[in-house]
Write an enzyme that holds these catalytic residues in place. Structure first.
Site, mmCIF file in Angstrom:
data_model
loop_
_atom_site.group_PDB
_atom_site.id
_atom_site.type_symbol
_atom_site.label_atom_id
_atom_site.label_comp_id
_atom_site.label_asym_id
_atom_site.label_seq_id
_atom_site.Cartn_x
_atom_site.Cartn_y
_atom_site.Cartn_z
ATOM 1 N N ASP A 50 0.871 -1.239 0.123
ATOM 2 C CA ASP A 50 0.036 -0.052 0.011
ATOM 3 C C ASP A 50 0.760 1.151 -0.045
ATOM 4 O O ASP A 50 0.490 2.282 0.848
ATOM 5 C CB ASP A 50 -0.965 0.199 1.196
ATOM 6 N N GLU A 261 -11.224 -1.452 -3.085
ATOM 7 C CA GLU A 261 -10.716 -0.728 -2.349
ATOM 8 C C GLU A 261 -9.652 -0.120 -2.708
ATOM 9 O O GLU A 261 -9.189 0.026 -3.966
ATOM 10 C CB GLU A 261 -10.101 -1.894 -1.119
#
Length: 379
Positions: A50, A261
């Site tokens: 991420d 997401e």
């Protein structure tokens, strides 16, 4: 005084050696000067999931992400050229008596606003009376420096929508702040043709889904204004143009979940672009698409050329699991897509990739990746 020729020869050899050593040192200094570096190759030497890169606006960049050596919190790296990174240590520490967060620290993003730095992140909330396995919420911490220490602004999450949430992304314009997040799949079974198909095959009794929402933030980040708006979700019907690539976690029998997401939003020529990730983050089919809107809270229309970033092993490459991206906006107007992926060498460890992206004249978004061959250095 008489000096032998042998003695003179020794002196000359010594002097030549000094000059030679000095020349080698100068060459080493030049070769380590990143200003003359002509190319770089993925993956970068950073093991983050991420990843998020902040352009500090002063010729330096800072990278934050999940993992990377941090315990119960987040670490940071710094760079002057986006490709050579220096470890700055842990910059935020959770799981303390004062912290609302206990574990599962994910997806930090840091924004520079009026000289201060604000970190939005996901973590497990300590307040968990029903002992839920997934009790994720979003918090915010602040610092006077991009390398911390970041201190939580409040002793609780930004807000509680009544279900677990992750992957914060913040956008602001005209004095308004917007928070985008993903409702976790946890205990969120959704009826769809894909779910019916998987049940008929005897694979899964139900398919859980995560959806992306947007909501206006209070200016002091102490809460939200109004109700969250649904921005993106997986397709309901199997003949939907997006259904094939967004359902691979199910159709490849990885897991009984479909994700939407890791969203990130930006504006280009009056159009809002929202990039997002689909499929199992720990699987090879994690991939990135995008949608567009004329408003920061939608409605959003998914792009015809999705996915714009996916595994390349079926094309002879070595990269899988490409997802949870963010965007680096360069001072010269260039854009780079930063994301994590896996290679045959990294195995299950997520490593960071950086590839050029662009918006073409017809408004189409393109990511030139994933790459593992030499690329031109960012300018």
């Amino acid at each position: 005084m008489k000096i032998s020729l042998n003695y003179i020869g020794v002196i000359l050899l010594f002097l030549i050696g000094l000059v030679s050593c000095g020349t080698k040192e100068n060459k080493q200094e030049i070769s380590s000067d990143t200003s003359v570096q002509e190319s770089y190759s993925n993956p970068l030497d950073v093991a983050f999931g991420d990843p998020f890169i902040l352009n500090d606006g002063e010729g330096k960049y800072y990278m934050y992400g999940t993992g990377g050596g941090a315990k119960d919190g987040f670490a940071a790296y710094s760079s002057k050229n986006l490709t050579n990174w220096e470890f700055e240590g842990q910059v935020y520490q959770g799981n303390t008596e004062e912290s609302w967060a206990s574990k599962f620290f994910w997806a930090p993003e840091v924004y520079k606003i009026e000289g201060k730095y604000y970190m939005f992140f996901s973590a497990q909330w300590k307040v968990n009376p029903t002992i839920e396995e997934e009790n994720f919420m979003i918090g915010v911490a602040e610092s006077d420096s991009p390398t911390g220490p970041f201190t939580e602004m409040y002793d609780k999450p930004v807000f509680d929508p009544g279900y677990p949430i992750i992957d914060a992304n913040v956008y602001w314009e005209n004095g308004k702040y917007y928070l985008y997040y993903s409702r976790a799949c946890y205990k969120h079974p959704v009826e769809s043709e894909v779910a019916d198909w998987a049940k008929e095959k005897g694979w899964y009794d139900e398919i859980e889904e995560s959806w992306v929402y947007g909501v206006e933030l209070k200016p002091d980040f102490s809460g939200v204004i109004g109700e969250p708006v649904l921005c993106l979700r997986p397709p309901l019907k199997m003949d939907d143009a997006q259904a094939e690539w967004e359902s691979r976690s199910v159709t490849k029998q990885e897991i009984n979940r479909r994700w939407t997401e890791g969203s990130v939003i930006f504006k280009h020529e009056d159009i809002y672009y929202m990039m997002y990730s689909s499929n199992y983050y720990a699987g090879e089919n994690y991939a990135v698409g995008y949608a567009t809107s004329k408003s920061p809270l939608g409605p959003f229309t998914k792009a015809a050329n999705n996915p714009v970033l996916e595994l390349n092993t079926h094309k002879g490459g070595q990269v899988t699991g490409t997802g949870h991206n963010n965007i680096v906006f360069m001072d010269n107007g260039d854009m780079y897509c930063v994301y994590h992926g896996r290679t045959k060498e990294s195995g299950q460890e997520r490593v960071v990739f950086l590839d050029k992206m662009e918006i073409k004249s017809d408004g189409t978004l393109v990511v030139h990746g994933p790459t593992t061959t030499p690329q031109d250095m960012p300018l």
